[in-house]
Design an enzyme around this catalytic site. Structure first.
Site, PDB file in Angstrom:
ATOM      1  N   GLY A   1       0.775  -1.232   0.000  1.00  9.30           N
ATOM      2  CA  GLY A   1       0.000   0.000   0.000  1.00  9.30           C
ATOM      3  C   GLY A   1       0.807   1.282   0.000  1.00  9.30           C
TER       4      GLY A   1
ATOM      5  N   PRO B   1       4.970  -4.922  -0.375  1.00  6.03           N
ATOM      6  CA  PRO B   1       4.913  -3.757  -1.263  1.00  6.03           C
ATOM      7  C   PRO B   1       4.987  -4.147  -2.729  1.00  6.03           C
ATOM      8  CG  PRO B   1       7.137  -4.050  -0.451  1.00  6.03           C
ATOM      9  CD  PRO B   1       6.297  -5.129   0.203  1.00  6.03           C
ATOM     10  N   GLY B   2       4.218  -3.472  -3.552  1.00  5.55           N
ATOM     11  CA  GLY B   2       4.307  -3.654  -4.999  1.00  5.55           C
ATOM     12  C   GLY B   2       4.724  -2.334  -5.618  1.00  5.55           C
TER      13      GLY B   2
ATOM     14  N   ARG C   1      -4.554   2.674 -16.489  1.00  8.05           N
ATOM     15  CA  ARG C   1      -4.744   3.431 -15.249  1.00  8.05           C
ATOM     16  C   ARG C   1      -5.447   4.782 -15.468  1.00  8.05           C
ATOM     17  NH1 ARG C   1      -1.521   4.925 -11.911  1.00  8.05           N
ATOM     18  NH2 ARG C   1      -2.595   4.105 -10.101  1.00  8.05           N
TER      19      ARG C   1
ATOM     20  N   TYR D   1      -8.920   4.753 -13.477  1.00 11.80           N
ATOM     21  CA  TYR D   1      -8.940   5.483 -12.185  1.00 11.80           C
ATOM     22  C   TYR D   1      -8.795   6.993 -12.374  1.00 11.80           C
ATOM     23  CZ  TYR D   1      -6.941   0.851 -11.058  1.00 11.80           C
ATOM     24  OH  TYR D   1      -6.647  -0.485 -10.985  1.00 11.80           O
TER      25      TYR D   1
ATOM     26  N   CYS E   1     -11.008   2.433 -30.036  1.00 18.01           N
ATOM     27  CA  CYS E   1     -12.301   3.039 -30.331  1.00 18.01           C
ATOM     28  C   CYS E   1     -13.148   3.204 -29.077  1.00 18.01           C
ATOM     29  CB  CYS E   1     -13.026   2.206 -31.374  1.00 18.01           C
ATOM     30  SG  CYS E   1     -12.039   2.079 -32.863  1.00 18.01           S
ATOM     31  N   GLU E   2     -12.716   4.051 -28.200  1.00 22.30           N
ATOM     32  CA  GLU E   2     -13.430   4.387 -26.950  1.00 22.30           C
ATOM     33  C   GLU E   2     -13.073   5.829 -26.633  1.00 22.30           C
ATOM     34  OE1 GLU E   2     -14.789   2.278 -24.263  1.00 22.30           O
ATOM     35  OE2 GLU E   2     -14.380   0.305 -25.131  1.00 22.30           O
TER      36      GLU E   2
ATOM     37  N   TYR F   1       1.489  -1.841 -12.204  1.00 22.68           N
ATOM     38  CA  TYR F   1       0.125  -1.938 -12.706  1.00 22.68           C
ATOM     39  C   TYR F   1       0.000  -1.335 -14.109  1.00 22.68           C
ATOM     40  CZ  TYR F   1      -0.370  -2.912  -7.776  1.00 22.68           C
ATOM     41  OH  TYR F   1      -0.208  -3.448  -6.520  1.00 22.68           O
TER      42      TYR F   1
HETATM   43  N1  LLP Z   1      -0.934  -7.207  -0.893  1.00 20.30           N
HETATM   44  C1  LLP Z   1      -2.192  -7.418  -1.320  1.00 20.30           C
HETATM   45  C2  LLP Z   1      -3.001  -8.454  -0.651  1.00 20.30           C
HETATM   46  C3  LLP Z   1      -2.735  -6.649  -2.350  1.00 20.30           C
HETATM   47  O1  LLP Z   1      -3.982  -6.863  -2.754  1.00 20.30           O
HETATM   48  C4  LLP Z   1      -1.938  -5.660  -2.991  1.00 20.30           C
HETATM   49  C5  LLP Z   1      -2.467  -4.853  -4.082  1.00 20.30           C
HETATM   50  C6  LLP Z   1      -0.600  -5.490  -2.538  1.00 20.30           C
HETATM   51  C7  LLP Z   1      -0.140  -6.268  -1.483  1.00 20.30           C
HETATM   52  C8  LLP Z   1       0.335  -4.487  -3.127  1.00 20.30           C
HETATM   53  O2  LLP Z   1      -0.126  -3.184  -2.977  1.00 20.30           O
HETATM   54  P1  LLP Z   1       0.810  -1.946  -3.346  1.00 20.30           P
HETATM   55  O3  LLP Z   1       2.013  -1.996  -2.446  1.00 20.30           O
HETATM   56  O4  LLP Z   1       1.223  -2.089  -4.766  1.00 20.30           O
HETATM   57  O5  LLP Z   1      -0.029  -0.767  -3.119  1.00 20.30           O
HETATM   58  N2  LLP Z   1      -4.342  -1.655 -10.135  1.00 20.30           N
HETATM   59  C9  LLP Z   1      -4.300  -0.645  -9.101  1.00 20.30           C
HETATM   60  C10 LLP Z   1      -3.693  -1.167  -7.816  1.00 20.30           C
HETATM   61  C11 LLP Z   1      -4.356  -2.419  -7.277  1.00 20.30           C
HETATM   62  C12 LLP Z   1      -3.726  -2.952  -6.024  1.00 20.30           C
HETATM   63  C13 LLP Z   1      -4.243  -4.291  -5.688  1.00 20.30           C
HETATM   64  N3  LLP Z   1      -3.664  -4.922  -4.539  1.00 20.30           N
HETATM   65  C14 LLP Z   1      -3.576   0.579  -9.652  1.00 20.30           C
HETATM   66  O6  LLP Z   1      -3.185   0.590 -10.803  1.00 20.30           O
HETATM   67  O7  LLP Z   1      -3.442   1.566  -8.935  1.00 20.30           O
END
Ligand code: LLP
Length: 426
Positions: free
Chosen positions: A239, A274-275, A314, A318, A346-347, A374
């Site tokens: 997050g 973290p992602g 994205r 969003y 085409c959108e 993402y």
């Molecule tokens: N752990 C779980 C269980 C999750 O569902 C997620 C993300 C993460 C970790 C990693 O979260 P991060 O550190 O990246 O915030 N597609 C969206 C984001 C979707 C996130 C889904 N879950 C975007 O492009 O903003």
């Protein structure tokens, strides 16, 4: 470290000119900086000292094998949400013993694979999943390591689509039901209760909601200890937000210090998932201007790019803001004005950026920044567009880490072997 910077007006990824990448692999293409990914990982690890934490990179943010190999080489663990992601981690040389498996809908075959390779933990999201997991473990004569994903009902104060801990969210076990579920699970010999986890949302700007969630988890951990259930780890999810435009940088040092303070005197190991934090600003989407559609003053001017919503969804999904910058200095014939940067799909929702003041000419290269998380993973073949190439830059060199899709790739799953339009014709 700035992954991308200008040298004499030409945008570079580390030591490589982006024009050179476009010339070799074409556009659109995702370009990643390996040094940036490594630096973010090390910065996060350092922020978690002195206690330290196990970083389980959220594979969903960018699951290219080249990216996974980079983190595996640093010793990272992985947070997965499908059997496919597990297969990717294994292919990249990741250690299954460092994998945590999240997600609300784990299928039996996915559970079976994870049990077989011996993952670290299943992050279980419901009573029904717990029962299925116990059943599969019994069937295979093994014990499944379990953490319950608890929904602490904390508002992450982010985009509603990526807020995951509201009372209305599908994720996790409501915190007021978790203790009873743990007690029930503790009576099942095929389950080993090893942890507790949560993930309250994504692109979170400040530490407060994350720490609020941790407090709830720790209070529950104490109640469980009183019940004789001693957990080995606390997983606070991911997050951590990044800067797309002018957001303040997420303060990892402060987060680390607060986590250290909250965990003081506790035996549990800390896990983070973290992602975005690790990859978002380490990637960009390289694209070329196909056409300009300048309008009279007061009307909207469009620049039509060769990248579209199917490559980076994205902005459309969003209304996310991505900085877009030129790759080379503007030529004499370029037209400066406020452009809407759109794709060929085409959108009307197919835009990458709106109202950007840029000097453009047809054929110009542009870079859509902060696209490492993402981005490619959410791309599709909509409008039968082949998905983009992906490139990893390392210092002065670059490697293709995913070749551009071809129409042959797209049709392969649909054509019969003896189809007259089969492989030979393509
Ligand atoms: N752990 C779980 C269980 C999750 O569902 C997620 C993300 C993460 C970790 C990693 O979260 P991060 O550190 O990246 O915030 N597609 C969206 C984001 C979707 C996130 C889904 N879950 C975007 O492009 O903003």
């Amino acid at each position: 470290m700035e992954a991308f910077r200008y040298v004499d007006g030409h945008l570079h990824a580390e030591g490589v000119k982006l024009e050179d990448i476009a010339a070799r692999v074409g556009t659109p293409a995702y370009v990643y900086s390996r040094a940036h990914l490594e630096e973010r990982y090390r910065t996060l690890c350092a922020a978690m000292e002195p206690r330290g934490a196990d970083i389980c990179y959220a594979v969903k943010a960018n699951s290219n094998l080249g990216v996974l190999r980079t983190f595996a080489a640093l010793g990272a663990g992985f947070d997965i949400v499908s059997g496919g992601e597990l297969q990717r981690v294994l292919h990249a040389g990741g250690d299954p013993g460092k994998v945590v498996f999240s997600g609300v809908g784990k299928r039996e075959d996915e559970i079976d694979l994870a049990l077989k390779v011996g993952i670290r933990c299943f992050n279980v999201e419901s009573a029904a999943e717990l029962a299925r997991l116990a059943g599969r473990a019994r069937l295979h004569g093994c014990t499944a390591p379990v953490s319950l994903r608890v929904n602490p009902h904390v508002d992450a104060r982010t985009h509603p689509y990526i807020s995951t801990a509201l009372e209305t969210s599908k994720f996790g076990v409501p915190i007021d039901q978790a203790r009873a579920l743990y007690r029930q699970a503790s009576r099942e010999p095929a389950l080993a209760l090893v942890g507790i986890d949560c993930h309250i949302g994504s692109q979170i700007g400040d530490t407060e909601p994350l720490l609020e969630a941790l407090d709830s988890l720790l209070a529950l951990t104490d109640e469980l200890a009183a019940d004789g259930i001693e957990l080995e780890h606390v997983d606070v999810g991911g997050g951590l937000g990044v800067r797309y435009r002018d957001e303040p940088e997420f303060d990892v040092a402060r987060y680390g210090a607060a986590l250290n303070a909250a965990m003081a005197g506790r035996p549990q190991r800390l896990i983070l998932e973290p992602g975005r934090y690790l990859v978002a600003n380490g990637g960009l989407l390289l694209t070329r201007v196909e056409y300009l559609k300048p309008a009279a003053p007061g009307a909207t001017s469009f620049a039509v790019l060769d990248a579209a919503m199917n490559d980076l969804i994205r902005p459309a999904l969003y209304r996310a803001w991505h900085e877009v910058v030129p790759v080379t200095p503007a030529g004499a014939g370029s037209l400066r004005r406020s452009w809407n940067l759109v794709g060929p799909v085409c959108e009307s929702g197919d835009f990458l950026a709106e109202h950007r003041d840029l000097a453009l000419a047809e054929g110009d290269l542009l870079a859509v920044l902060s696209a490492g998380a993402y981005g490619f993973v959410q791309s599709s073949n909509y409008n039968s567009r082949s998905r983009a190439a992906e490139v990893m830059v390392e210092g002065e060199t670059f490697r293709l880490i995913r070749r551009r899709e071809t129409i042959r790739d797209q049709l392969a799953l649909e054509l019969a072997d003896d189809d007259p339009l089969g492989p030979g014709m393509l």
